[in-house]
Write a protein that holds these residues in place. Structure first.
Motif, PDB file in Angstrom:
ATOM      1  N   VAL A 131      84.856  44.307  44.785  1.00 22.21           N
ATOM      2  CA  VAL A 131      83.950  43.470  45.577  1.00 22.21           C
ATOM      3  C   VAL A 131      83.605  42.205  44.808  1.00 22.21           C
ATOM      4  CG1 VAL A 131      81.640  43.392  46.610  1.00 22.21           C
ATOM      5  CG2 VAL A 131      83.010  45.453  46.805  1.00 22.21           C
ATOM      6  N   THR A 132      83.565  41.081  45.531  1.00 28.73           N
ATOM      7  CA  THR A 132      83.230  39.798  44.894  1.00 28.73           C
ATOM      8  C   THR A 132      81.750  39.455  45.047  1.00 28.73           C
ATOM      9  OG1 THR A 132      83.848  38.644  46.930  1.00 28.73           O
ATOM     10  CG2 THR A 132      85.536  38.870  45.218  1.00 28.73           C
ATOM     11  N   ASP A 133      81.101  39.971  46.059  1.00 32.89           N
ATOM     12  CA  ASP A 133      79.673  39.701  46.278  1.00 32.89           C
ATOM     13  C   ASP A 133      78.867  40.428  45.198  1.00 32.89           C
ATOM     14  OD1 ASP A 133      77.220  38.997  47.338  1.00 32.89           O
ATOM     15  OD2 ASP A 133      77.257  40.530  48.909  1.00 32.89           O
ATOM     16  N   SER A 134      78.083  39.694  44.421  1.00 30.28           N
ATOM     17  CA  SER A 134      77.374  40.283  43.278  1.00 30.28           C
ATOM     18  C   SER A 134      76.279  41.269  43.717  1.00 30.28           C
ATOM     19  CB  SER A 134      76.772  39.189  42.401  1.00 30.28           C
ATOM     20  OG  SER A 134      75.832  38.438  43.150  1.00 30.28           O
ATOM     21  N   ALA A 135      75.588  40.981  44.813  1.00 32.14           N
ATOM     22  CA  ALA A 135      74.521  41.884  45.278  1.00 32.14           C
ATOM     23  C   ALA A 135      75.109  43.221  45.732  1.00 32.14           C
ATOM     24  CB  ALA A 135      73.739  41.237  46.409  1.00 32.14           C
ATOM     25  N   LEU A 136      76.189  43.154  46.504  1.00 29.65           N
ATOM     26  CA  LEU A 136      76.848  44.367  46.980  1.00 29.65           C
ATOM     27  C   LEU A 136      77.448  45.138  45.813  1.00 29.65           C
ATOM     28  CD1 LEU A 136      77.741  46.197  49.260  1.00 29.65           C
ATOM     29  CD2 LEU A 136      79.725  44.717  49.601  1.00 29.65           C
ATOM     30  N   LYS A 137      78.041  44.417  44.854  1.00 32.09           N
ATOM     31  CA  LYS A 137      78.639  45.053  43.682  1.00 32.09           C
ATOM     32  C   LYS A 137      77.567  45.806  42.879  1.00 32.09           C
ATOM     33  CE  LYS A 137      81.571  44.081  39.742  1.00 32.09           C
ATOM     34  NZ  LYS A 137      82.493  43.155  39.138  1.00 32.09           N
ATOM     35  N   GLY A 138      76.402  45.176  42.688  1.00 33.59           N
ATOM     36  CA  GLY A 138      75.310  45.826  41.963  1.00 33.59           C
ATOM     37  C   GLY A 138      74.811  47.068  42.686  1.00 33.59           C
ATOM     38  N   ALA A 139      74.692  46.981  44.021  1.00 35.91           N
ATOM     39  CA  ALA A 139      74.232  48.126  44.805  1.00 35.91           C
ATOM     40  C   ALA A 139      75.212  49.290  44.712  1.00 35.91           C
ATOM     41  CB  ALA A 139      74.029  47.713  46.260  1.00 35.91           C
ATOM     42  N   LEU A 140      76.510  49.003  44.782  1.00 35.65           N
ATOM     43  CA  LEU A 140      77.526  50.054  44.686  1.00 35.65           C
ATOM     44  C   LEU A 140      77.518  50.703  43.300  1.00 35.65           C
ATOM     45  CD1 LEU A 140      80.482  48.440  46.644  1.00 35.65           C
ATOM     46  CD2 LEU A 140      79.165  50.459  47.312  1.00 35.65           C
ATOM     47  N   GLU A 141      77.327  49.892  42.266  1.00 35.35           N
ATOM     48  CA  GLU A 141      77.281  50.452  40.909  1.00 35.35           C
ATOM     49  C   GLU A 141      76.051  51.345  40.702  1.00 35.35           C
ATOM     50  OE1 GLU A 141      77.582  46.955  38.505  1.00 35.35           O
ATOM     51  OE2 GLU A 141      79.779  46.941  38.590  1.00 35.35           O
ATOM     52  N   ARG A 142      74.907  50.905  41.249  1.00 35.48           N
ATOM     53  CA  ARG A 142      73.700  51.750  41.144  1.00 35.48           C
ATOM     54  C   ARG A 142      73.892  53.070  41.876  1.00 35.48           C
ATOM     55  NH1 ARG A 142      71.335  46.846  42.124  1.00 35.48           N
ATOM     56  NH2 ARG A 142      70.893  47.376  44.298  1.00 35.48           N
ATOM     57  N   LEU A 143      74.492  52.989  43.056  1.00 33.61           N
ATOM     58  CA  LEU A 143      74.761  54.202  43.834  1.00 33.61           C
ATOM     59  C   LEU A 143      75.733  55.113  43.092  1.00 33.61           C
ATOM     60  CD1 LEU A 143      74.155  55.656  46.480  1.00 33.61           C
ATOM     61  CD2 LEU A 143      76.022  54.415  47.530  1.00 33.61           C
ATOM     62  N   ALA A 144      76.735  54.532  42.464  1.00 35.40           N
ATOM     63  CA  ALA A 144      77.716  55.317  41.710  1.00 35.40           C
ATOM     64  C   ALA A 144      77.054  55.991  40.513  1.00 35.40           C
ATOM     65  CB  ALA A 144      78.871  54.421  41.265  1.00 35.40           C
ATOM     66  N   ARG A 145      76.180  55.251  39.813  1.00 37.39           N
ATOM     67  CA  ARG A 145      75.461  55.865  38.678  1.00 37.39           C
ATOM     68  C   ARG A 145      74.553  56.979  39.154  1.00 37.39           C
ATOM     69  NH1 ARG A 145      75.197  50.488  36.960  1.00 37.39           N
ATOM     70  NH2 ARG A 145      73.090  50.246  37.795  1.00 37.39           N
ATOM     71  N   HIS A 146      73.960  56.791  40.318  1.00 39.22           N
ATOM     72  CA  HIS A 146      73.086  57.817  40.883  1.00 39.22           C
ATOM     73  C   HIS A 146      73.876  59.093  41.165  1.00 39.22           C
ATOM     74  CE1 HIS A 146      69.561  59.294  42.990  1.00 39.22           C
ATOM     75  NE2 HIS A 146      70.288  59.560  44.053  1.00 39.22           N
ATOM     76  N   HIS A 147      75.075  58.942  41.659  1.00 39.06           N
ATOM     77  CA  HIS A 147      75.935  60.098  41.915  1.00 39.06           C
ATOM     78  C   HIS A 147      76.455  60.715  40.611  1.00 39.06           C
ATOM     79  CE1 HIS A 147      76.506  60.520  46.256  1.00 39.06           C
ATOM     80  NE2 HIS A 147      76.214  59.241  46.319  1.00 39.06           N
ATOM     81  N   ALA A 148      76.632  59.916  39.607  1.00 41.44           N
ATOM     82  CA  ALA A 148      77.171  60.418  38.347  1.00 41.44           C
ATOM     83  C   ALA A 148      76.152  61.248  37.566  1.00 41.44           C
ATOM     84  CB  ALA A 148      77.650  59.247  37.494  1.00 41.44           C
ATOM     85  N   ASP A 149      74.856  61.132  37.912  1.00 37.77           N
ATOM     86  CA  ASP A 149      73.808  61.847  37.173  1.00 37.77           C
ATOM     87  C   ASP A 149      73.917  63.351  37.316  1.00 37.77           C
ATOM     88  OD1 ASP A 149      72.788  59.500  36.264  1.00 37.77           O
ATOM     89  OD2 ASP A 149      71.163  59.382  37.744  1.00 37.77           O
ATOM     90  N   ASP A 150      74.435  63.825  38.422  1.00 30.25           N
ATOM     91  CA  ASP A 150      74.483  65.289  38.637  1.00 30.25           C
ATOM     92  C   ASP A 150      75.663  65.923  38.006  1.00 30.25           C
ATOM     93  OD1 ASP A 150      72.151  65.220  39.951  1.00 30.25           O
ATOM     94  OD2 ASP A 150      72.994  65.282  41.964  1.00 30.25           O
TER      95      ASP A 150
END
Length: 150
Positions: A131-150
Protein backbone atom coordinates in the motif's frame (compact mmCIF):
# COMPACT_ATOMS: atom_id res chain seq x y z
CA UNK A 1 -11.78 15.36 65.87
CA UNK A 2 -14.88 14.38 63.91
CA UNK A 3 -17.86 16.64 63.36
CA UNK A 4 -21.28 15.16 63.96
CA UNK A 5 -24.36 17.24 63.14
CA UNK A 6 -26.71 17.69 66.07
CA UNK A 7 -29.54 15.80 64.38
CA UNK A 8 -27.44 12.77 63.34
CA UNK A 9 -28.81 9.46 64.62
CA UNK A 10 -28.00 5.83 64.09
CA UNK A 11 -30.06 4.01 61.42
CA UNK A 12 -31.40 1.55 64.00
CA UNK A 13 -32.68 4.43 66.13
CA UNK A 14 -34.42 5.99 63.14
CA UNK A 15 -36.20 2.75 62.28
CA UNK A 16 -37.42 2.32 65.85
CA UNK A 17 -38.58 5.93 66.37
CA UNK A 18 -39.79 7.23 62.99
CA UNK A 19 -43.34 5.99 62.36
CA UNK A 20 -43.05 6.09 58.56
CA UNK A 21 -39.75 4.23 58.47
CA UNK A 22 -41.03 1.76 61.04
CA UNK A 23 -44.02 0.96 58.80
CA UNK A 24 -41.87 0.60 55.70
CA UNK A 25 -39.42 -1.64 57.50
CA UNK A 26 -42.15 -3.91 58.86
CA UNK A 27 -43.79 -4.12 55.40
CA UNK A 28 -40.42 -5.03 53.83
CA UNK A 29 -39.87 -7.74 56.45
CA UNK A 30 -43.37 -9.09 55.82
CA UNK A 31 -42.78 -9.25 52.04
CA UNK A 32 -39.44 -10.95 52.67
CA UNK A 33 -41.17 -13.60 54.80
CA UNK A 34 -43.88 -14.13 52.17
CA UNK A 35 -41.22 -14.44 49.45
CA UNK A 36 -39.41 -17.12 51.46
CA UNK A 37 -42.63 -19.12 51.83
CA UNK A 38 -43.49 -18.77 48.13
CA UNK A 39 -39.98 -19.93 47.22
CA UNK A 40 -40.56 -23.11 49.22
CA UNK A 41 -43.50 -24.20 47.05
CA UNK A 42 -42.32 -22.70 43.75
CA UNK A 43 -40.27 -24.70 41.26
CA UNK A 44 -36.54 -23.84 41.44
CA UNK A 45 -36.36 -22.43 37.90
CA UNK A 46 -39.11 -19.90 38.62
CA UNK A 47 -37.64 -18.50 41.84
CA UNK A 48 -35.36 -15.95 40.20
CA UNK A 49 -38.16 -14.77 37.88
CA UNK A 50 -40.96 -14.21 40.44
CA UNK A 51 -41.14 -11.69 43.28
CA UNK A 52 -43.95 -11.18 45.78
CA UNK A 53 -45.47 -7.70 45.43
CA UNK A 54 -48.33 -7.87 47.91
CA UNK A 55 -50.94 -10.01 49.62
CA UNK A 56 -54.24 -8.23 49.99
CA UNK A 57 -57.88 -9.37 50.06
CA UNK A 58 -56.94 -12.99 49.34
CA UNK A 59 -54.98 -12.09 46.19
CA UNK A 60 -51.25 -12.72 46.01
CA UNK A 61 -49.66 -10.37 43.49
CA UNK A 62 -46.45 -11.58 41.86
CA UNK A 63 -44.08 -9.59 39.71
CA UNK A 64 -42.60 -11.77 36.97
CA UNK A 65 -39.81 -10.97 34.52
CA UNK A 66 -41.63 -11.89 31.30
CA UNK A 67 -44.90 -13.21 29.90
CA UNK A 68 -43.59 -16.76 29.69
CA UNK A 69 -43.26 -16.94 33.48
CA UNK A 70 -46.64 -15.26 33.96
CA UNK A 71 -48.24 -17.99 31.85
CA UNK A 72 -46.42 -20.73 33.77
CA UNK A 73 -47.58 -19.24 37.09
CA UNK A 74 -51.19 -19.11 35.82
CA UNK A 75 -51.03 -22.79 34.83
CA UNK A 76 -49.74 -23.66 38.31
CA UNK A 77 -52.11 -21.33 40.15
CA UNK A 78 -54.37 -24.00 41.69
CA UNK A 79 -51.44 -26.05 42.97
CA UNK A 80 -49.62 -23.01 44.35
CA UNK A 81 -52.72 -21.65 46.09
CA UNK A 82 -53.46 -25.06 47.64
CA UNK A 83 -49.87 -25.47 48.90
CA UNK A 84 -49.58 -21.90 50.17
CA UNK A 85 -52.87 -22.12 52.10
CA UNK A 86 -51.13 -24.57 54.44
CA UNK A 87 -49.19 -21.61 55.89
CA UNK A 88 -50.98 -19.29 58.32
CA UNK A 89 -49.87 -16.20 56.38
CA UNK A 90 -51.73 -17.46 53.31
CA UNK A 91 -54.85 -19.00 54.87
CA UNK A 92 -57.10 -16.39 53.17
CA UNK A 93 -55.38 -16.80 49.79
CA UNK A 94 -57.80 -17.46 46.92
CA UNK A 95 -56.03 -16.25 43.78
CA UNK A 96 -52.68 -15.39 42.18
CA UNK A 97 -52.26 -12.30 40.03
CA UNK A 98 -49.12 -11.94 37.88
CA UNK A 99 -47.78 -8.64 36.62
CA UNK A 100 -45.02 -8.62 34.02
CA UNK A 101 -42.19 -6.21 34.76
CA UNK A 102 -38.91 -6.78 32.91
CA UNK A 103 -35.74 -6.30 34.95
CA UNK A 104 -34.26 -2.79 34.80
CA UNK A 105 -30.74 -4.05 34.11
CA UNK A 106 -30.44 -6.25 31.06
CA UNK A 107 -27.85 -9.01 31.19
CA UNK A 108 -25.11 -8.54 28.62
CA UNK A 109 -24.92 -11.14 25.92
CA UNK A 110 -21.89 -13.35 25.44
CA UNK A 111 -18.84 -11.62 24.03
CA UNK A 112 -17.72 -13.17 20.79
CA UNK A 113 -14.04 -13.02 20.19
CA UNK A 114 -12.48 -13.15 16.77
CA UNK A 115 -9.98 -15.96 16.30
CA UNK A 116 -6.56 -14.63 15.38
CA UNK A 117 -3.92 -16.44 13.43
CA UNK A 118 -0.31 -15.99 12.36
CA UNK A 119 -1.38 -16.41 8.73
CA UNK A 120 -3.76 -13.44 9.02
CA UNK A 121 -1.05 -11.34 10.66
CA UNK A 122 1.46 -12.17 7.92
CA UNK A 123 -1.11 -11.44 5.22
CA UNK A 124 -1.84 -8.03 6.74
CA UNK A 125 1.89 -7.19 6.92
CA UNK A 126 2.33 -8.20 3.27
CA UNK A 127 -0.65 -6.08 2.22
CA UNK A 128 0.71 -3.10 4.21
CA UNK A 129 4.00 -3.35 2.27
CA UNK A 130 2.10 -3.03 -1.03
CA UNK A 131 0.00 0.00 0.00
CA UNK A 132 1.21 3.50 -0.86
CA UNK A 133 -1.24 5.45 1.33
CA UNK A 134 0.58 6.07 4.63
CA UNK A 135 -2.58 6.22 6.80
CA UNK A 136 -3.91 2.93 5.42
CA UNK A 137 -0.44 1.34 5.68
CA UNK A 138 -0.19 2.36 9.36
CA UNK A 139 -3.67 1.01 10.11
CA UNK A 140 -2.88 -2.34 8.46
CA UNK A 141 0.39 -2.64 10.39
CA UNK A 142 -1.34 -1.90 13.71
CA UNK A 143 -3.99 -4.49 12.91
CA UNK A 144 -1.30 -7.01 11.97
CA UNK A 145 0.57 -6.38 15.24
CA UNK A 146 -2.69 -6.78 17.11
CA UNK A 147 -3.18 -10.18 15.50
CA UNK A 148 0.42 -11.17 16.14
CA UNK A 149 0.02 -10.68 19.93
CA UNK A 150 -1.87 -13.95 20.39
Amino acid sequence: MAFYPLNARRPGDLIRTNVTLKGLYSKARELERLQALVNVVMEPAAREHCRVASLRDGVLRLIVTDSQWATRMRYQQKRLVRQLQAYTEFRTLTKLHCKVQPPLIQKAGPVRRMKRSKVASESLFETAEQVTDSALKGALERLARHHADD
